[in-house]
Design an enzyme around this catalytic site. Sequence first.
Site, PDB file in Angstrom:
ATOM      1  N   ARG B 256       0.859  -1.085   0.033  1.00 43.28           N
ATOM      2  CA  ARG B 256       0.011   0.077  -0.134  1.00 43.28           C
ATOM      3  C   ARG B 256       0.878   1.171   0.296  1.00 43.28           C
ATOM      4  O   ARG B 256       1.270   1.792   0.976  1.00 43.28           O
ATOM      5  CB  ARG B 256      -0.748  -0.033   1.275  1.00 43.28           C
ATOM      6  CG  ARG B 256      -2.204   0.862   1.064  1.00 43.28           C
ATOM      7  CD  ARG B 256      -2.867   1.178   2.693  1.00 43.28           C
ATOM      8  NE  ARG B 256      -2.270   1.789   3.390  1.00 43.28           N
ATOM      9  CZ  ARG B 256      -1.888   1.905   4.700  1.00 43.28           C
ATOM     10  NH1 ARG B 256      -2.728   0.782   5.143  1.00 43.28           N
ATOM     11  NH2 ARG B 256      -1.231   2.635   5.221  1.00 43.28           N
ATOM     12  N   HIS B 260      -3.909   4.779   4.192  1.00 48.45           N
ATOM     13  CA  HIS B 260      -5.082   3.730   4.214  1.00 48.45           C
ATOM     14  C   HIS B 260      -6.230   4.418   3.504  1.00 48.45           C
ATOM     15  O   HIS B 260      -6.628   4.038   2.681  1.00 48.45           O
ATOM     16  CB  HIS B 260      -5.357   3.452   5.859  1.00 48.45           C
ATOM     17  CG  HIS B 260      -6.818   2.782   5.586  1.00 48.45           C
ATOM     18  ND1 HIS B 260      -6.893   1.548   5.326  1.00 48.45           N
ATOM     19  CD2 HIS B 260      -7.771   3.246   5.998  1.00 48.45           C
ATOM     20  CE1 HIS B 260      -8.015   1.078   5.210  1.00 48.45           C
ATOM     21  NE2 HIS B 260      -8.880   1.895   5.814  1.00 48.45           N
ATOM     22  N   TYR B 269       2.978   5.334  11.582  1.00 48.90           N
ATOM     23  CA  TYR B 269       3.034   3.789  12.089  1.00 48.90           C
ATOM     24  C   TYR B 269       4.120   3.036  11.291  1.00 48.90           C
ATOM     25  O   TYR B 269       4.251   1.920  11.362  1.00 48.90           O
ATOM     26  CB  TYR B 269       1.958   3.322  12.259  1.00 48.90           C
ATOM     27  CG  TYR B 269       0.876   3.386  11.149  1.00 48.90           C
ATOM     28  CD1 TYR B 269       0.967   2.568   9.942  1.00 48.90           C
ATOM     29  CD2 TYR B 269      -0.236   4.213  11.039  1.00 48.90           C
ATOM     30  CE1 TYR B 269       0.099   2.738   9.025  1.00 48.90           C
ATOM     31  CE2 TYR B 269      -1.075   4.218  10.095  1.00 48.90           C
ATOM     32  CZ  TYR B 269      -0.810   3.495   8.859  1.00 48.90           C
ATOM     33  OH  TYR B 269      -1.649   3.753   7.811  1.00 48.90           O
TER      34      TYR B 269
HETATM   35  C1  LIG Z   1     -16.240  -5.014   9.856  1.00 49.74           C
HETATM   36  C2  LIG Z   1     -15.081  -3.552   9.790  1.00 49.74           C
HETATM   37  N1  LIG Z   1     -14.569  -3.507  10.775  1.00 49.74           N
HETATM   38  C3  LIG Z   1     -13.576  -2.266  10.778  1.00 49.74           C
HETATM   39  C4  LIG Z   1     -13.611  -1.482   9.627  1.00 49.74           C
HETATM   40  C5  LIG Z   1     -12.696  -0.248   9.532  1.00 49.74           C
HETATM   41  N2  LIG Z   1     -11.493  -0.424   8.676  1.00 49.74           N
HETATM   42  C6  LIG Z   1     -11.809  -0.163   7.341  1.00 49.74           C
HETATM   43  S1  LIG Z   1     -10.242  -0.479   6.530  1.00 49.74           S
HETATM   44  C7  LIG Z   1      -9.878  -1.499   7.730  1.00 49.74           C
HETATM   45  C8  LIG Z   1      -8.529  -2.207   7.294  1.00 49.74           C
HETATM   46  C9  LIG Z   1      -8.641  -2.886   6.194  1.00 49.74           C
HETATM   47  O1  LIG Z   1      -7.460  -3.658   6.041  1.00 49.74           O
HETATM   48  P1  LIG Z   1      -7.322  -4.875   4.713  1.00 49.74           P
HETATM   49  O2  LIG Z   1      -8.315  -5.681   4.691  1.00 49.74           O
HETATM   50  O3  LIG Z   1      -5.796  -5.252   4.838  1.00 49.74           O
HETATM   51  O4  LIG Z   1      -7.502  -3.892   3.198  1.00 49.74           O
HETATM   52  P2  LIG Z   1      -6.679  -2.724   3.104  1.00 49.74           P
HETATM   53  O5  LIG Z   1      -7.456  -1.362   3.215  1.00 49.74           O
HETATM   54  O6  LIG Z   1      -5.175  -2.943   3.390  1.00 49.74           O
HETATM   55  O7  LIG Z   1      -6.594  -2.586   1.478  1.00 49.74           O
HETATM   56  C10 LIG Z   1     -10.417  -1.227   8.746  1.00 49.74           C
HETATM   57  C11 LIG Z   1     -10.025  -1.670  10.122  1.00 49.74           C
HETATM   58  C12 LIG Z   1     -14.577  -1.839   8.674  1.00 49.74           C
HETATM   59  N3  LIG Z   1     -14.820  -0.764   7.436  1.00 49.74           N
HETATM   60  N4  LIG Z   1     -15.417  -2.676   8.819  1.00 49.74           N
END
Ligand SMILES: Cc1ncc(C[n+]2csc(CCOP(=O)(O)OP(=O)(O)O)c2C)c(N)n1
Lengths: 343, 361
Positions: B256, B260, B269
């Site tokens: 990434r 985020h 971080y």
């Molecule tokens: C059920 C749920 N929990 C928490 C969140 C908040 N949240 C949004 S994105 C994220 C991290 C997602 O990480 P990953 O699955 O690795 O995908 P990336 O964003 O790195 O592509 C979190 C914790 C959410 N959207 N849905």
Amino acid sequence: MGINEQLHQNDNASLSQTKIVTLVEAVNLALYRAMNDDENVVVLGEDVGTNGGVFRATLGLKETFGCTRVMDTPLAETLIAGVSVGMATQGLRPVAEIQFMGFIYAAVEHLISHAARMRNRTRGRLSCPMVLRAPYGGGIHAPEHHSESTEAIFAHTPGLRVVIPSSPTRAYGLLLSAIQDPDPVIFLEPKRIYRMVKQEINDDGIGLPLDTCFTLKEGTDITLVSWGAMVHETMQAAKELAQEGIHAEVIDVASISPLDMDTILMSVRKTGRCVIIQEATRSFGVASEISSRLAEEGLLYLQAPVAKVTGFDTPMPYFKNEQIYMPTVNDIKNTVKNTLEFA
Amino acid sequence: MKPLTNSFRDKLQFLNEAGELIQDLPRHLKVNRLVDFYQTLVMIRLFDKKAVALQRTGQIGTYASCLGQEAVSTGIGFAMQSTDVLANYYRDHGAQYLRGVKLHQMLQYWGGDERGNVFEGDAKEDLPNCVPIATQITHAAGIASAFKLRHQKRAVVATSGEGATSRGDFYEALNLAGVWQLPLVMVVNNNHWAISVPRELQTASPNIAAKGQAVGIEGILVDGNDIIAVQTAVHHALEKAHSGKGATLIEAETYRLCDHTTADDATRYRDANEVNQAWEKEPIKRLQTFLHHQGLWSPNQETEWVQHCQQHIENEVEQYLNMPPQEPGDFFDYLYEELPYAYQQQRDQFIAKAGGVQHGH
Ligand SMILES: Cc1ncc(C[n+]2csc(CCOP(=O)(O)OP(=O)(O)O)c2C)c(N)n1
């Protein structure tokens, strides 16, 4: 980091400190104080460690208390709630964070089927002294699922406490009491006002009472009942109404469940009229419960029907239209006037 | 069907960081096709950059960039058939674009407007953008079950990040895909970070592709910065799914390069060195180098294409900015097929209030 280093200075437990903080900083201070005073208190959730939480509510905790007490969990809400239940039965005092209330639903099985029942199911052999914190509510221009107010789901579940602060002072005091409480507490933080006002608080580790409403303003003409971020619209409406000679009493419910109906009834006995203001959808919610209790227990005090100012029975619109959904100061004032005009 | 790789540990790669082809192109891919791949990658990157800029100037809300991960979703888009269904997550600009979702709709979605989910073209049965992490994967398993039940030669591609693999929804769908031999392809964009949580804190497994083994389905690890590898793995998995041979789990390893979302600050971080090193492996440069060497792409073509993209993006931004507001009644009219009588009065109140809000009262 700057702010927090300042916040946590002189954290000697015996030394009470006056600090001027926002609501989210008050949450942070209470967590810090609770972890400092009781080694059974642990914090867990998504991004709560190194990142200090996406709203920075847990900022600096990992640095001070280490990653064994401040745990970045895998991304799994069912897990966060379930693990907290298990920890709590062992006498730990987990304070879990669900990143946004919109992601709490996967945790609901553990909250409703286990946290709320552990004491009852075991006839007191085991208990569940956990706190589950979640930022909630709308009005911050966020994506879908980052804005809902579904406190009624938890208030509808006996065995849980549902607590919602509306100011830095109450965030600090109520969170400390929630952590010290021997039973599970859902602690919902109105994120729209996380940084809206600062208040001086005394970081003395002393909690505020749960199961109690707070009367924020006394008045004789009408009772306004609210909680969370909506307390601010309500206070503003009361202020503007006062300029027109209408004196509203304002009650912050704070502990949604169990509900302190006595304070509300006493007030309505005095004013004879009541408007309840909630951000949540209109039907089957906390405002409905308060209204029903007023009908059951306060009918003879009432000079007008109890009125509600609420969101609408739709999913929270995406942010371009969320302002249509959100109750406004004008909505409150108009409803108050209608209620006062009732013969 | 023969597995694509010998083991979930073997990382599939055709084009290395230096833009060298380290093995022959797979039979289904002609080298000219790579120009299409490249052009779409450039379009997506330029759009993504524009979207971040629009967020910074308050014209859309919080936005999730796909910077550095374009090859995953674009590779998926180039492997899917129009009759397949995509259950996407929020970094799937590439696949959505290729399936007919318009750039202005993506802006609408991130601009807080429900109409951003009204898809046409190949995407007309695709699931809407999904915020609750991993939940779309179980829906994808349901769609795949429907295809199987009706003996349709269709498949579902469900995407997620690696953080999502920690949720029950991921495991439960994966497990069912094995038991029911579903025509489902689960693609995990392992970009190493779930907001601030590194991949090592999500799983102690050697990699995510390994998780296929536990449920009896093929797990494939691919270099997610190599669009050829991604497209090939998804192509393989879809062929398998279309011929009734079951599900596949694909881990596409990327990084990434962005925060985020625009609401995040990744410098809090993670180490700048790590990010700089990851830039060396990003997906677009290597393909450009390769196409140059093959004589398939020239600096002139590059200039023209970039101009074309920018013009297209500008037009789409204009279209987004000039969309008339939604009808306030829509917020009730899509609750049920027919609005129940109980909501009629609230619908009227909502419309009345919308008038006031729009006039700034
Ligand atoms: C059920 C749920 N929990 C928490 C969140 C908040 N949240 C949004 S994105 C994220 C991290 C997602 O990480 P990953 O699955 O690795 O995908 P990336 O964003 O790195 O592509 C979190 C914790 C959410 N959207 N849905």
